[in-house]
Motif scaffolding. Sequence first.
Motif, PDB file in Angstrom:
ATOM      1  N   GLN A   1      -0.264 -27.863 -51.111  1.00  0.00           N
ATOM      2  CA  GLN A   1      -0.295 -26.288 -51.532  1.00  0.00           C
ATOM      3  C   GLN A   1       0.578 -25.322 -50.734  1.00  0.00           C
ATOM      4  O   GLN A   1       0.702 -25.823 -49.661  1.00  0.00           O
ATOM      5  N   VAL A   2       0.984 -24.323 -51.375  1.00  0.00           N
ATOM      6  CA  VAL A   2       1.614 -23.277 -50.463  1.00  0.00           C
ATOM      7  C   VAL A   2       0.791 -22.570 -49.622  1.00  0.00           C
ATOM      8  O   VAL A   2      -0.497 -22.295 -49.947  1.00  0.00           O
ATOM      9  N   GLN A   3       1.113 -22.622 -48.400  1.00  0.00           N
ATOM     10  CA  GLN A   3       0.378 -21.753 -47.465  1.00  0.00           C
ATOM     11  C   GLN A   3       1.532 -20.631 -46.544  1.00  0.00           C
ATOM     12  O   GLN A   3       2.463 -21.050 -46.423  1.00  0.00           O
ATOM     13  N   LEU A   4       0.811 -19.601 -46.418  1.00  0.00           N
ATOM     14  CA  LEU A   4       1.532 -18.496 -45.820  1.00  0.00           C
ATOM     15  C   LEU A   4       0.615 -18.287 -44.477  1.00  0.00           C
ATOM     16  O   LEU A   4      -0.401 -17.916 -44.760  1.00  0.00           O
ATOM     17  N   VAL A   5       1.186 -18.177 -43.446  1.00  0.00           N
ATOM     18  CA  VAL A   5       0.198 -18.089 -42.070  1.00  0.00           C
ATOM     19  C   VAL A   5       1.053 -16.873 -41.278  1.00  0.00           C
ATOM     20  O   VAL A   5       1.939 -17.160 -40.423  1.00  0.00           O
ATOM     21  N   GLU A   6       0.205 -15.788 -41.216  1.00  0.00           N
ATOM     22  CA  GLU A   6       0.673 -14.574 -40.542  1.00  0.00           C
ATOM     23  C   GLU A   6       0.302 -14.708 -39.043  1.00  0.00           C
ATOM     24  O   GLU A   6      -0.818 -15.322 -38.864  1.00  0.00           O
ATOM     25  N   MET A  34      10.830 -12.692 -49.976  1.00  0.00           N
ATOM     26  CA  MET A  34       9.673 -12.726 -48.978  1.00  0.00           C
ATOM     27  C   MET A  34       9.426 -10.989 -48.723  1.00  0.00           C
ATOM     28  O   MET A  34      10.283 -10.440 -48.443  1.00  0.00           O
ATOM     29  N   GLY A  35       8.138 -10.841 -48.711  1.00  0.00           N
ATOM     30  CA  GLY A  35       7.803  -9.442 -48.501  1.00  0.00           C
ATOM     31  C   GLY A  35       6.497  -9.182 -47.610  1.00  0.00           C
ATOM     32  O   GLY A  35       6.011  -9.975 -47.363  1.00  0.00           O
ATOM     33  N   TRP A  36       6.624  -7.955 -47.097  1.00  0.00           N
ATOM     34  CA  TRP A  36       5.465  -7.537 -45.918  1.00  0.00           C
ATOM     35  C   TRP A  36       5.082  -6.457 -46.737  1.00  0.00           C
ATOM     36  O   TRP A  36       5.624  -5.667 -47.192  1.00  0.00           O
ATOM     37  N   MET A  83       8.639  -4.561 -35.506  1.00  0.00           N
ATOM     38  CA  MET A  83       7.879  -3.185 -35.621  1.00  0.00           C
ATOM     39  C   MET A  83       8.124  -2.515 -34.427  1.00  0.00           C
ATOM     40  O   MET A  83       7.490  -2.909 -33.187  1.00  0.00           O
ATOM     41  N   ASN A  84       8.986  -1.624 -34.232  1.00  0.00           N
ATOM     42  CA  ASN A  84       9.313  -0.632 -32.996  1.00  0.00           C
ATOM     43  C   ASN A  84       8.616   0.545 -33.271  1.00  0.00           C
ATOM     44  O   ASN A  84       8.420   1.036 -34.374  1.00  0.00           O
ATOM     45  N   SER A  85       8.612   1.470 -32.218  1.00  0.00           N
ATOM     46  CA  SER A  85       8.070   2.792 -32.160  1.00  0.00           C
ATOM     47  C   SER A  85       6.825   2.866 -33.351  1.00  0.00           C
ATOM     48  O   SER A  85       7.023   3.831 -33.948  1.00  0.00           O
ATOM     49  N   LEU A  86       5.710   2.075 -32.973  1.00  0.00           N
ATOM     50  CA  LEU A  86       4.533   2.139 -33.550  1.00  0.00           C
ATOM     51  C   LEU A  86       3.767   3.468 -33.468  1.00  0.00           C
ATOM     52  O   LEU A  86       4.000   3.952 -32.557  1.00  0.00           O
ATOM     53  N   ARG A  87       3.278   3.765 -34.739  1.00  0.00           N
ATOM     54  CA  ARG A  87       2.530   4.812 -34.602  1.00  0.00           C
ATOM     55  C   ARG A  87       0.990   4.739 -35.341  1.00  0.00           C
ATOM     56  O   ARG A  87       0.704   3.508 -35.796  1.00  0.00           O
ATOM     57  N   PRO A  88       0.137   5.261 -34.898  1.00  0.00           N
ATOM     58  CA  PRO A  88      -1.159   5.282 -35.025  1.00  0.00           C
ATOM     59  C   PRO A  88      -1.340   4.874 -36.686  1.00  0.00           C
ATOM     60  O   PRO A  88      -2.170   4.064 -37.031  1.00  0.00           O
ATOM     61  N   GLU A  89      -0.478   5.587 -37.745  1.00  0.00           N
ATOM     62  CA  GLU A  89      -0.559   5.497 -38.760  1.00  0.00           C
ATOM     63  C   GLU A  89      -0.005   3.963 -39.491  1.00  0.00           C
ATOM     64  O   GLU A  89      -0.040   3.828 -40.886  1.00  0.00           O
ATOM     65  N   ASP A  90       0.521   3.283 -38.695  1.00  0.00           N
ATOM     66  CA  ASP A  90       0.899   1.908 -38.869  1.00  0.00           C
ATOM     67  C   ASP A  90      -0.327   0.925 -38.873  1.00  0.00           C
ATOM     68  O   ASP A  90       0.015  -0.071 -39.348  1.00  0.00           O
ATOM     69  N   THR A  91      -1.261   1.582 -38.242  1.00  0.00           N
ATOM     70  CA  THR A  91      -2.482   0.589 -38.330  1.00  0.00           C
ATOM     71  C   THR A  91      -3.047   0.064 -39.618  1.00  0.00           C
ATOM     72  O   THR A  91      -3.330   1.014 -40.414  1.00  0.00           O
ATOM     73  N   ALA A  92      -3.093  -1.337 -39.782  1.00  0.00           N
ATOM     74  CA  ALA A  92      -3.302  -1.934 -41.140  1.00  0.00           C
ATOM     75  C   ALA A  92      -3.498  -3.347 -40.760  1.00  0.00           C
ATOM     76  O   ALA A  92      -3.127  -3.996 -39.930  1.00  0.00           O
ATOM     77  N   ASP A  93      -3.899  -3.987 -41.735  1.00  0.00           N
ATOM     78  CA  ASP A  93      -3.810  -5.327 -42.190  1.00  0.00           C
ATOM     79  C   ASP A  93      -2.566  -5.631 -42.705  1.00  0.00           C
ATOM     80  O   ASP A  93      -2.333  -5.208 -43.657  1.00  0.00           O
ATOM     81  N   TYR A  94      -1.858  -6.584 -42.080  1.00  0.00           N
ATOM     82  CA  TYR A  94      -0.313  -6.969 -42.479  1.00  0.00           C
ATOM     83  C   TYR A  94      -0.228  -8.393 -43.238  1.00  0.00           C
ATOM     84  O   TYR A  94      -0.809  -9.092 -42.451  1.00  0.00           O
ATOM     85  N   TYR A  95       0.328  -8.283 -44.360  1.00  0.00           N
ATOM     86  CA  TYR A  95       0.330  -9.535 -45.320  1.00  0.00           C
ATOM     87  C   TYR A  95       1.666  -9.838 -45.569  1.00  0.00           C
ATOM     88  O   TYR A  95       2.512  -9.190 -45.981  1.00  0.00           O
ATOM     89  N   CYS A  96       1.984 -11.159 -45.342  1.00  0.00           N
ATOM     90  CA  CYS A  96       3.313 -11.335 -45.903  1.00  0.00           C
ATOM     91  C   CYS A  96       3.221 -12.299 -47.245  1.00  0.00           C
ATOM     92  O   CYS A  96       2.001 -12.598 -47.701  1.00  0.00           O
ATOM     93  N   ALA A  97       4.175 -12.267 -48.234  1.00  0.00           N
ATOM     94  CA  ALA A  97       4.001 -12.788 -49.579  1.00  0.00           C
ATOM     95  C   ALA A  97       5.514 -13.421 -50.115  1.00  0.00           C
ATOM     96  O   ALA A  97       6.287 -12.934 -49.429  1.00  0.00           O
ATOM     97  N   ALA A  98       5.402 -14.112 -50.820  1.00  0.00           N
ATOM     98  CA  ALA A  98       6.510 -15.075 -51.390  1.00  0.00           C
ATOM     99  C   ALA A  98       6.508 -14.770 -52.999  1.00  0.00           C
ATOM    100  O   ALA A  98       5.724 -15.014 -53.566  1.00  0.00           O
ATOM    101  N   ARG A  99       7.808 -14.500 -53.456  1.00  0.00           N
ATOM    102  CA  ARG A  99       8.356 -14.344 -54.692  1.00  0.00           C
ATOM    103  C   ARG A  99       9.650 -15.210 -55.015  1.00  0.00           C
ATOM    104  O   ARG A  99      10.645 -15.075 -54.457  1.00  0.00           O
ATOM    105  N   GLY A 114      -0.403 -14.528 -47.718  1.00  0.00           N
ATOM    106  CA  GLY A 114      -1.131 -15.021 -46.480  1.00  0.00           C
ATOM    107  C   GLY A 114      -2.477 -14.338 -46.477  1.00  0.00           C
ATOM    108  O   GLY A 114      -2.782 -13.490 -47.186  1.00  0.00           O
ATOM    109  N   GLN A 115      -3.043 -14.527 -45.469  1.00  0.00           N
ATOM    110  CA  GLN A 115      -4.457 -14.137 -45.108  1.00  0.00           C
ATOM    111  C   GLN A 115      -4.454 -12.869 -44.251  1.00  0.00           C
ATOM    112  O   GLN A 115      -5.409 -11.979 -44.398  1.00  0.00           O
ATOM    113  N   GLY A 116      -3.365 -12.462 -43.804  1.00  0.00           N
ATOM    114  CA  GLY A 116      -3.346 -11.129 -43.290  1.00  0.00           C
ATOM    115  C   GLY A 116      -3.322 -11.315 -41.381  1.00  0.00           C
ATOM    116  O   GLY A 116      -4.059 -12.066 -41.167  1.00  0.00           O
TER     117      GLY A 116
END
Length: 123
Positions: A1-6, A34-36, A83-99, A114-116
């Motif tokens: 099956q398809v798996q995306l692992v971040e 692919m998307g983030w 990801m450069n010049s990170l800011r506090p507002e970039d705080t999040a769970d990041y997911y990749c996705a396939a289309r 993916g699971q994030g």
Amino acid sequence: QVQLVESGGGLVQAGNSLRLSCAASGLTFSSYAMGWFRQAPGKEREFVAAIAWIGTNTDYADSVKGRFTISRDNAKNTVYLQMNSLRPEDTADYYCAARFGALGYSSGDYLYWGQGTRVTVSS
């Protein structure tokens, strides 16, 4: 099956950098855009960046343009988010996705997820 692992998330101070990776299996990776995406606490999931199957066509959310770079290595079935010049507002769970096919900009455009990985940026 398809798996995306971040991988690659973590805690960093504002102004620093992180590189996220997403390893794909179970699909013909080079046929998929692919998307983030990211989801901060209490907020909806939002588009961050996308890359076409060939890698030369990319697009970004305005909030990350000039700071984040998406890339892919079809030989390794992996997509990256630098990801450069990170800011506090970039705080999040990041997911990749396939289309399959062209770039997509909304969650509904993507079939596989993916699971994030969590990114926390301290001020």
